[in-house]
Design a protein around this motif. Structure first.
Motif, PDB file in Angstrom:
ATOM      1  N   GLU A  46      63.028 -16.678 -39.833  1.00 27.72           N
ATOM      2  CA  GLU A  46      63.426 -16.495 -38.429  1.00 27.72           C
ATOM      3  C   GLU A  46      64.007 -17.767 -37.820  1.00 27.72           C
ATOM      4  OE1 GLU A  46      58.942 -17.401 -38.305  1.00 27.72           O
ATOM      5  OE2 GLU A  46      60.294 -16.279 -39.597  1.00 27.72           O
ATOM      6  N   GLN A  47      63.861 -18.898 -38.500  1.00 28.30           N
ATOM      7  CA  GLN A  47      64.414 -20.160 -38.011  1.00 28.30           C
ATOM      8  C   GLN A  47      65.784 -20.459 -38.611  1.00 28.30           C
ATOM      9  OE1 GLN A  47      61.168 -22.517 -39.457  1.00 28.30           O
ATOM     10  NE2 GLN A  47      60.160 -22.586 -37.463  1.00 28.30           N
ATOM     11  N   GLY A  48      66.193 -19.687 -39.597  1.00 29.34           N
ATOM     12  CA  GLY A  48      67.415 -19.962 -40.335  1.00 29.34           C
ATOM     13  C   GLY A  48      68.677 -20.013 -39.493  1.00 29.34           C
ATOM     14  N   ARG A  49      68.717 -19.284 -38.403  1.00 30.69           N
ATOM     15  CA  ARG A  49      69.921 -19.304 -37.570  1.00 30.69           C
ATOM     16  C   ARG A  49      70.029 -20.562 -36.714  1.00 30.69           C
ATOM     17  NH1 ARG A  49      68.821 -16.914 -32.078  1.00 30.69           N
ATOM     18  NH2 ARG A  49      71.068 -16.888 -31.822  1.00 30.69           N
ATOM     19  N   TYR A  50      68.977 -21.376 -36.710  1.00 27.51           N
ATOM     20  CA  TYR A  50      68.949 -22.579 -35.875  1.00 27.51           C
ATOM     21  C   TYR A  50      69.233 -23.868 -36.633  1.00 27.51           C
ATOM     22  CZ  TYR A  50      66.844 -19.368 -32.600  1.00 27.51           C
ATOM     23  OH  TYR A  50      66.621 -18.301 -31.771  1.00 27.51           O
ATOM     24  N   VAL A  51      69.204 -23.832 -37.947  1.00 25.82           N
ATOM     25  CA  VAL A  51      69.416 -25.046 -38.731  1.00 25.82           C
ATOM     26  C   VAL A  51      70.112 -24.692 -40.040  1.00 25.82           C
ATOM     27  CG1 VAL A  51      67.140 -24.988 -39.862  1.00 25.82           C
ATOM     28  CG2 VAL A  51      68.324 -27.156 -39.587  1.00 25.82           C
ATOM     29  N   GLU A  52      71.022 -25.557 -40.450  1.00 29.90           N
ATOM     30  CA  GLU A  52      71.741 -25.344 -41.706  1.00 29.90           C
ATOM     31  C   GLU A  52      70.833 -25.682 -42.882  1.00 29.90           C
ATOM     32  OE1 GLU A  52      74.437 -23.862 -41.185  1.00 29.90           O
ATOM     33  OE2 GLU A  52      74.661 -24.405 -39.086  1.00 29.90           O
ATOM     34  N   SER A  53      71.174 -25.173 -44.040  1.00 23.85           N
ATOM     35  CA  SER A  53      70.406 -25.471 -45.247  1.00 23.85           C
ATOM     36  C   SER A  53      70.546 -26.951 -45.602  1.00 23.85           C
ATOM     37  CB  SER A  53      70.904 -24.619 -46.412  1.00 23.85           C
ATOM     38  OG  SER A  53      72.201 -25.063 -46.800  1.00 23.85           O
ATOM     39  N   VAL A  54      69.625 -27.421 -46.420  1.00 25.58           N
ATOM     40  CA  VAL A  54      69.701 -28.800 -46.890  1.00 25.58           C
ATOM     41  C   VAL A  54      70.997 -29.005 -47.674  1.00 25.58           C
ATOM     42  CG1 VAL A  54      68.624 -30.537 -48.381  1.00 25.58           C
ATOM     43  CG2 VAL A  54      67.208 -29.129 -46.862  1.00 25.58           C
ATOM     44  N   ALA A  55      71.372 -28.033 -48.503  1.00 28.19           N
ATOM     45  CA  ALA A  55      72.603 -28.161 -49.289  1.00 28.19           C
ATOM     46  C   ALA A  55      73.818 -28.322 -48.382  1.00 28.19           C
ATOM     47  CB  ALA A  55      72.777 -26.952 -50.208  1.00 28.19           C
ATOM     48  N   GLU A  56      73.918 -27.508 -47.333  1.00 25.63           N
ATOM     49  CA  GLU A  56      75.049 -27.625 -46.411  1.00 25.63           C
ATOM     50  C   GLU A  56      75.006 -28.961 -45.665  1.00 25.63           C
ATOM     51  OE1 GLU A  56      77.092 -25.387 -42.625  1.00 25.63           O
ATOM     52  OE2 GLU A  56      76.065 -24.180 -44.137  1.00 25.63           O
ATOM     53  N   SER A  57      73.815 -29.385 -45.280  1.00 24.64           N
ATOM     54  CA  SER A  57      73.675 -30.668 -44.598  1.00 24.64           C
ATOM     55  C   SER A  57      74.109 -31.820 -45.494  1.00 24.64           C
ATOM     56  CB  SER A  57      72.227 -30.871 -44.154  1.00 24.64           C
ATOM     57  OG  SER A  57      71.871 -29.899 -43.191  1.00 24.64           O
ATOM     58  N   LEU A  58      73.748 -31.769 -46.769  1.00 24.85           N
ATOM     59  CA  LEU A  58      74.150 -32.827 -47.697  1.00 24.85           C
ATOM     60  C   LEU A  58      75.654 -32.810 -47.940  1.00 24.85           C
ATOM     61  CD1 LEU A  58      71.156 -32.834 -50.173  1.00 24.85           C
ATOM     62  CD2 LEU A  58      71.773 -34.587 -48.485  1.00 24.85           C
ATOM     63  N   ALA A  59      76.258 -31.631 -47.934  1.00 24.97           N
ATOM     64  CA  ALA A  59      77.716 -31.556 -48.053  1.00 24.97           C
ATOM     65  C   ALA A  59      78.370 -32.229 -46.847  1.00 24.97           C
ATOM     66  CB  ALA A  59      78.167 -30.107 -48.186  1.00 24.97           C
ATOM     67  N   GLU A  60      77.837 -31.965 -45.657  1.00 21.61           N
ATOM     68  CA  GLU A  60      78.372 -32.629 -44.461  1.00 21.61           C
ATOM     69  C   GLU A  60      78.148 -34.136 -44.522  1.00 21.61           C
ATOM     70  OE1 GLU A  60      78.447 -30.896 -40.508  1.00 21.61           O
ATOM     71  OE2 GLU A  60      77.170 -29.317 -41.343  1.00 21.61           O
ATOM     72  N   ALA A  61      76.995 -34.544 -45.011  1.00 16.65           N
ATOM     73  CA  ALA A  61      76.727 -35.982 -45.149  1.00 16.65           C
ATOM     74  C   ALA A  61      77.730 -36.621 -46.101  1.00 16.65           C
ATOM     75  CB  ALA A  61      75.302 -36.201 -45.651  1.00 16.65           C
ATOM     76  N   TYR A  62      78.096 -35.914 -47.128  1.00  9.78           N
ATOM     77  CA  TYR A  62      79.053 -36.443 -48.104  1.00  9.78           C
ATOM     78  C   TYR A  62      80.419 -36.676 -47.458  1.00  9.78           C
ATOM     79  CZ  TYR A  62      82.094 -36.785 -52.138  1.00  9.78           C
ATOM     80  OH  TYR A  62      83.036 -37.208 -53.037  1.00  9.78           O
ATOM     81  N   VAL A  63      80.877 -35.712 -46.661  1.00  2.10           N
ATOM     82  CA  VAL A  63      82.205 -35.859 -46.065  1.00  2.10           C
ATOM     83  C   VAL A  63      82.193 -36.730 -44.806  1.00  2.10           C
ATOM     84  CG1 VAL A  63      83.081 -33.710 -47.046  1.00  2.10           C
ATOM     85  CG2 VAL A  63      82.118 -33.686 -44.756  1.00  2.10           C
ATOM     86  N   HIS A  64      81.009 -37.015 -44.281  1.00  2.00           N
ATOM     87  CA  HIS A  64      80.873 -37.902 -43.118  1.00  2.00           C
ATOM     88  C   HIS A  64      80.018 -39.110 -43.485  1.00  2.00           C
ATOM     89  CE1 HIS A  64      82.730 -35.053 -40.388  1.00  2.00           C
ATOM     90  NE2 HIS A  64      81.958 -34.113 -40.882  1.00  2.00           N
ATOM     91  N   GLN A  65      80.292 -39.693 -44.638  1.00  2.00           N
ATOM     92  CA  GLN A  65      79.482 -40.812 -45.137  1.00  2.00           C
ATOM     93  C   GLN A  65      79.449 -41.995 -44.176  1.00  2.00           C
ATOM     94  OE1 GLN A  65      80.376 -41.886 -49.232  1.00  2.00           O
ATOM     95  NE2 GLN A  65      81.082 -39.798 -49.604  1.00  2.00           N
TER      96      GLN A  65
END
Length: 154
Positions: A26-45
């Motif tokens: 029920e919290q999934g719509r409020y936060v992205e997965s760790v995998a998606e977050s790490l992908a964003e971290a990669y492109v916003h190093q």
């Protein structure tokens, strides 16, 4: 919660364990997965600061922060804060989220800032009450449909 709490860098040795971290459905719509977050971290190093929350030898959550960013106009003030926070479903309610927020706040202070910013979606199972209990107050701003709140560190 034990006294062995720490933030760890994401490494080849722990990344697959990090991918298994997941919030309650029920919290999934409020936060992205760790995998998606790490992908964003990669492109916003240049601004992303991803860390795993560890309790002893167990990974219990993920936090990602940013530091000294101007989001809107060139004359906008520098902002630092929480970008993502996810405590594993089976580990919630044990103080891990509070620990992560406090650790980010300490890093913000260490870098010379006096406010921590967070954005969140509002809703029944959202994180608004959690952030309010920690002292965050809405600024009146919205960012991409999310409430902007701040914690004063002075």
């Amino acid at each position: 919660m034990t006294t062995a709490l720490r933030l760890e860098q994401v490494t080849p040795d722990n990344i697959h364990d990090a991918f298994r971290l997941a919030v309650r459905p029920e919290q999934g719509r409020y936060v992205e997965s760790v995998a998606e977050s790490l992908a964003e971290a990669y492109v916003h190093q240049d601004i992303a600061w991803p860390r795993l929350i560890a309790d002893g030898d167990r990974l219990v959550g993920f936090v990602m922060a940013f530091f000294d960013v101007r989001f809107e106009q060139p004359d906008d003030r520098l902002r630092s804060g929480l970008w993502r926070l996810a405590v594993d479903a089976g580990e919630q309610g044990r103080g891990y989220g509070r620990f992560a927020v406090q650790a980010v706040a300490e890093e913000v202070r260490r870098r010379g800032q006096d406010r921590v910013t967070v954005t969140y979606k509002q809703g029944e199972h959202g994180p608004e009450d959690f952030y309010r209990r920690l002292g965050f107050r809405p600024t009146g701003e919205m960012s991409e449909g999310e409430v902007v709140a701040e914690l004063d560190l002075t």
